[in-house]
Design a protein around this motif. Sequence first.
Motif, short mmCIF file in Angstrom:
data_model
loop_
_atom_site.label_atom_id
_atom_site.label_comp_id
_atom_site.label_asym_id
_atom_site.label_seq_id
_atom_site.Cartn_x
_atom_site.Cartn_y
_atom_site.Cartn_z
N TYR A 1 41.69 45.76 34.87
CA TYR A 1 42.66 45.13 33.99
C TYR A 1 43.83 44.56 34.79
O TYR A 1 44.14 45.03 35.88
CB TYR A 1 43.21 46.14 32.98
CG TYR A 1 42.16 46.83 32.17
CD1 TYR A 1 41.70 48.10 32.53
CD2 TYR A 1 41.61 46.23 31.04
CE1 TYR A 1 40.73 48.75 31.79
CE2 TYR A 1 40.64 46.88 30.29
CZ TYR A 1 40.21 48.13 30.66
OH TYR A 1 39.24 48.77 29.92
N THR B 1 35.41 48.22 34.26
CA THR B 1 36.39 47.20 33.91
C THR B 1 37.66 47.36 34.73
O THR B 1 38.11 48.49 34.97
CB THR B 1 36.73 47.26 32.41
OG1 THR B 1 35.52 47.09 31.64
CG2 THR B 1 37.70 46.15 32.02
N ARG C 1 47.11 40.90 28.52
CA ARG C 1 46.31 41.79 29.35
C ARG C 1 44.96 41.15 29.59
O ARG C 1 44.21 40.88 28.66
CB ARG C 1 46.13 43.16 28.69
CG ARG C 1 45.46 44.15 29.65
CD ARG C 1 45.33 45.54 29.09
NE ARG C 1 44.19 45.69 28.20
CZ ARG C 1 43.58 46.84 27.94
NH1 ARG C 1 44.01 47.95 28.53
NH2 ARG C 1 42.57 46.89 27.10
N SER D 1 41.18 41.30 31.20
CA SER D 1 40.13 42.27 31.50
C SER D 1 39.06 41.58 32.33
O SER D 1 38.82 40.38 32.19
CB SER D 1 39.50 42.81 30.23
OG SER D 1 40.43 43.48 29.42
#
Length: 125
Positions: A80, A78, A19, A21
Motif C-alpha cells: 500500500y 498487497t 491510498r 494498493s
Amino acid sequence: QVQLVESGGGLVQAGGSLRLSCAASGRTFSNYAMGWFRQAPGKEREFVAAITWSGGNTGYADSVKGRFTISRDNAKNTVYLQMNSLKPEDTAVYYCAADRSGGYYYIDQKMYDYWGQGTQVTVSS
C-alpha cells in the motif's frame, strides 16, 4: 514470476488523501522488496517509497517524507501507499515494482524486476 496490479488512483483536491494498493500474484510475494515510483508528464520516472520483504525497513523520497506511508500485508500479497496532504505536484502515474533482493530496498528503478501497469493520481489545486 510476479504480476502486479495497482489500484486506488483518482482525482483528489489538494490537501486530500488517497491510498494506492498493489496486488501481487505468485506465492513468493513475501520474498520481494517492493517499491513505488511515479512519472509525471514530461518527466522521468522517480522513486517514491520502498519497503523490505518483512516491512521492517522503509525509505522515502524527500518530496513525500512525512506525507506518504508505505506498508505491506504479506498475507494478502498487497503493498500500500497511503498518501496524505496531497499537492498538485504529486500528480503522476504511480507504479509499483518488485525486487527479488527482499532484504534490502533500492531507490534505483533499474534494480526492480517486475512492474505494474500504473495508476493515475491527479491532484487539483
